[in-house]
Scaffold this active site. Sequence first.
Site, mmCIF file in Angstrom:
data_model
loop_
_atom_site.group_PDB
_atom_site.id
_atom_site.type_symbol
_atom_site.label_atom_id
_atom_site.label_comp_id
_atom_site.label_asym_id
_atom_site.label_seq_id
_atom_site.Cartn_x
_atom_site.Cartn_y
_atom_site.Cartn_z
ATOM 1 N N ASP A 96 1.970 -4.664 9.087
ATOM 2 C CA ASP A 96 0.774 -3.854 8.901
ATOM 3 C C ASP A 96 -0.413 -4.815 8.835
ATOM 4 O OD1 ASP A 96 -1.357 -2.296 8.051
ATOM 5 O OD2 ASP A 96 -0.161 -1.122 6.644
ATOM 6 N N LYS A 115 -11.735 -0.408 9.020
ATOM 7 C CA LYS A 115 -12.139 -1.415 8.046
ATOM 8 C C LYS A 115 -13.005 -2.461 8.755
ATOM 9 C CE LYS A 115 -7.802 -0.719 5.499
ATOM 10 N NZ LYS A 115 -8.314 0.183 4.458
ATOM 11 N N PHE A 172 0.845 -1.193 0.000
ATOM 12 C CA PHE A 172 0.000 0.000 0.000
ATOM 13 C C PHE A 172 0.885 1.250 0.000
ATOM 14 C CE2 PHE A 172 -2.845 3.149 1.971
ATOM 15 C CZ PHE A 172 -3.950 3.000 1.145
#
Length: 408
Positions: free
Chosen positions: A206, A232, A129
């Site tokens: 992460d 999320k 990301f």
Amino acid sequence: MQQAVAVDDARRLDEADPLSAFRSRFLAVPEVVAYLDGNSLGRPLDRTPEGLAGLARDRWGGRLIRGWDEGWMEEPQRLGDDLGRIVLGAGPGQTIVGDSTSVLLYKAVRAAVALRPDRDEVVLAGGDFPTDRFVLQGVADELGLRLVPLEAPHDGGVEADQVAAAVGPRTAAVVLSHVAYRSAHITDVSAVTAAAHAAGAVTVWDLSHSAGAVPLRLDEWEVDLAVGCSYKYLNGGPGAPAFVYARASLLPSLQQPIQGWMGAAEPFAMGERYVADPGIRRFLSGTPSILAMQPLADMLSLLDEVGIDAVRAKSERLTAYAVDRYDAELAPLGARFASPRDPQRRGSHVTFDHPAFEAMLPRLHARGVVPDFRRPDGLRIGLSPLSTSFEELELGLQAVREELVQAG
């Protein structure tokens, strides 16, 4: 007729779903036919609006500054301990909530490389990301480090043997995502961490696309440091505070770079020199957002009730259904599958590629179907197990198919 049969089949799966009753705990929007973007922003729980109003009215409005002496000071670590127990597989005193994922990743990476001052390389995923890559680029520029990117297949992710081949006596840290944001590939945390440790390196993970949907065993896997977001699958809301985990045995040696009063051993001593808190609070900097923690606390309570293993089982059923429907309906129209086929190597979303997807998004939104898009041409179908139904998924995929047919 065929579409109606598929909807009936999906409804039968919902009727057999042991978690179906929990969908009523989330706020529903009538004009949204299929919300397939829970991997980017989860739905709010139905109790959250009143909880936020009550917090503002009673605890903030009623107790005012006294609230800090009545639990607010302890809230980031209390919530962190709950997160560790319910979601992360982490014992108490190792997780704290505060800041954004980007800020906490920066803190964790700086703390990790400071443990290996004689080393100058950091291993990362070349396709991770953007925030992860950008943060690491900044740290490398600050400290004169060399980044070692590992490439992965479009439909996969970094594997343990790649890490084992890349690490060596110059490796300070290995920084990877547990679940790849695009493909949903699950990297073997235990094997990668073992390979990094064998080379004397520190690991930073992460967990943004796994926390709340994929069971984690951070203590068991001997993870050093980890960060993740809570908006999320943890349904904390837009911009909700993130979390950081640090292995207990490392805490006395960890130095994070943004020294603020909330991370000091005695915040109200107003001392001349900074002395870090002996525990996980050392990763705090400024005053934490108590209001913003409320939705996360609500979701953790629900996850504690359901159990993360049951959530994972539903996630696997949902993604398997999406794969079956892709094979039957989308592959013949030229869509490409861009996620792992093995459900045990796949997180809670799947990605399909097609050059027409980006132009289709406004039309899908107008139909009440909300998937996610990642350039250049990936449509992510994000499946939040406690709030997504099989019927919802079926209706959403039918809309995608119809729009693909119209696109020619």
